[in-house]
Design an enzyme around this catalytic site. Structure first.
Site, PDB file in Angstrom:
ATOM      1  N   HIS A  32      84.897  22.726   9.991  1.00  0.00           N
ATOM      2  CA  HIS A  32      85.101  23.492   8.759  1.00  0.00           C
ATOM      3  C   HIS A  32      84.407  22.818   7.576  1.00  0.00           C
ATOM      4  CE1 HIS A  32      88.208  26.550   9.996  1.00  0.00           C
ATOM      5  NE2 HIS A  32      87.922  25.892  11.095  1.00  0.00           N
ATOM      6  N   ASP A  83      88.616  28.116   2.254  1.00  0.00           N
ATOM      7  CA  ASP A  83      88.577  28.331   3.693  1.00  0.00           C
ATOM      8  C   ASP A  83      89.563  29.439   4.059  1.00  0.00           C
ATOM      9  OD1 ASP A  83      88.891  27.936   6.529  1.00  0.00           O
ATOM     10  OD2 ASP A  83      88.100  25.915   6.250  1.00  0.00           O
TER      11      ASP A  83
END
Ligand code: UDP
Length: 463
Positions: A19, A115
């Site tokens: 990520h 995110d």
């Protein structure tokens, strides 16, 4: 006070390698385009990161929030449920504190790119009147499946008895093995299911939706999802040197959670002939069972090709005894490598991968054929697309116990390294490499979307 920058953007990432890499890369792009950018991750992760010179990440400021496990991170939690419950409780509180502190600083925050795993960030952003853009780190095909699960538009759990299922917007019907694992086995991990499906819980309220993919890769699903939200593809977010070199000195992501064996890998690769090496890696989190690890090891040994195999320290105990010494003539086993440099090396002929989305995008962008060995989460869907949509590789078929046996490993390697399937996969991979490059080059589909996003943020800041 007069601004020295167009806007200040926080880029908030879930604390794993897969990520941070794409979001940091996106942060570098925003900085390159004149925005002030601060990357935010957890206290624990920042303390663990190995920051590297030779990347433009040094232009991005760093800040932290807490996941409730400042000393040990995810490994310190008793379960995934415990980790996520605590993170979801503490994370929003510490993000609020960070924004309060920054609002009275020289650089108040104008925009949060968060995110998609952490949708609560949008609620915090809204309280501060800040522009909120959600960032999806998986393919749009996978996002679309989770969206259908979230809306109750598909039967769950997906089972092998369902046959082929066509999800609206997808290019082709899928079978159970092609679906994200969380949708097939609902009982085993509630927290992970809630997180992946929960990515769509408040997406309707986001000001902008960013996806790390490129339009040409999945046009049908991007068109379909763009009817629901202001969705823009902005990938592949890989360092500029591997694309059009627009960001000077941008050779690597710039962060590693593991210590690299850089010199050993590159020295060994430099000694290998062109297209002769099989590169093997299962990313930063996948754990193979002991039996699978053994079959893979013997499959690599009996294959005619040399290999470079990444086995993280935590997995090393599963390598068969004596294996490393025995294969020293034809293989190198390392605990972490500079994956992009490896994939870009002319000695590499194919990549045995778990099909994490970053690894998939990196291989497509660097023209490397793939042998897909998906393990869990979104990897099965990526494997399906690799084989049947992008046609850049093969999927290794497991036996009835889910194990890919050594003979299958050996056969697939020889197909990819020496057979017709390999030639076709390589031709297609080279085609995708060009498309990826054009998407990120000035005027390309993703580059235009990034410009549009920045214009939107700036307009929001200065109405
Ligand atoms: N990676 C790396 N060195 C390695 C293995 C992986 O730098 O030895 C990087 C890889 O380039 C990718 C990321 O780690 O950017 C892994 O992300 P991916 O989505 O492929 O898998 P995950 O780790 O999330 O399962």
């Amino acid at each position: 006070m007069e601004r020295t920058h167009k806007a200040h953007c926080l880029v908030l990432t879930y604390p794993t390698q897969g990520h941070i890499n794409p979001m940091l890369q996106f942060a570098k792009f925003l900085h390159h385009k004149g925005l002030k950018v601060t990357l935010v991750t957890t206290h624990f992760l920042l303390n663990t990161l190995q920051l590297h010179a030779g990347s433009s990440s040094c232009n991005v400021a760093l800040e932290t929030i807490s996941d409730g496990y400042d000393e040990g991170g995810y490994a310190a939690a008793e379960s995934a449920d415990a980790y996520l419950n605590r993170f979801w409780e503490i994370g929003p509180l510490t993000l609020t504190k960070l924004l309060e502190r920054m609002s009275s600083s020289e650089y108040p925050v104008d925009c949060i790119v968060y995110d998609a795993f952490m949708p609560w960030s949008l609620d915090v952003a809204k309280k501060f009147g800040i522009f909120g853009a959600v960032f999806f780190t998986q393919s749009c095909a996978v996002g679309n499946i989770y969206y259908h699960a979230h809306k109750g538009l598909m039967k769950l759990p997906v089972s092998g008895d369902d046959g082929e299922i066509l999800i609206p917007g997808l290019q082709l019907p899928l079978e159970a093995v092609d679906f994200p694992s969380s949708l097939c086995d609902l009982g085993s991990n509630h927290a992970v299911y809630d997180m992946v499906v929960g990515q769509f819980s408040n997406v309707d309220e986001a000001d902008w939706v960013l996806c790390n993919t490129f339009y040409e890769l999945e046009p049908e699903v991007v068109d379909w999802m763009s009817k629901l939200w202001p969705l823009k593809t902005i990938g592949p977010t890989i360092p500029s040197m591997y694309l059009d070199n627009r960001l000077k000195e941008d050779k690597g992501y710039g962060v590693n959670l593991f210590k690299q064996n850089h010199d050993a890998c590159m020295k060994w690769l430099n000694e290998q002939p062109k297209d002769s090496v099989v590169y093997v890696s299962f990313g930063s989190g996948s754990e193979l069972g002991a039996e699978q690890m053994e079959e893979l090891a013997w499959g690599l040994r009996i294959s005619r090709s040399n290999f470079l195999w990444v086995v993280r320290e935590s997995e090393a105990g599963k390598i068969p005894e004596g294996f490393v010494e025995e294969i020293s003539e034809k293989g190198l086993v390392v605990s972490w490598c500079p994956q992009l440099e490896v994939l870009a090396h002319e000695a590499v002929g194919c990549f045995i991968t778990h099909c994490g989305w970053n690894s998939t995008l990196e291989a497509l962008s660097l023209g490397v054929p793939l042998l897909a060995m998906p393990q869990w989460t979104d990897q099965g869907t990526n494997a399906k697309y690799i084989m049947d949509v992008w046609k850049t590789g093969l999927r290794a078929l497991p036996d009835e116990n889910g194990i890919v046996k050594k003979d299958v490993v050996e056969l697939c390697i020889s197909e990819l390294m020496e057979g017709e399937i390999g030639k076709e996969s390589r031709r297609n991979a080279m085609k995708w490499k060009e498309v990826a490059r054009s998407a990120m080059a000035e005027g390309g589909s993703s580059a235009k979307n990034i410009d549009e996003f920045i214009a939107k943020v700036v307009e929001y800041v200065q109405p």
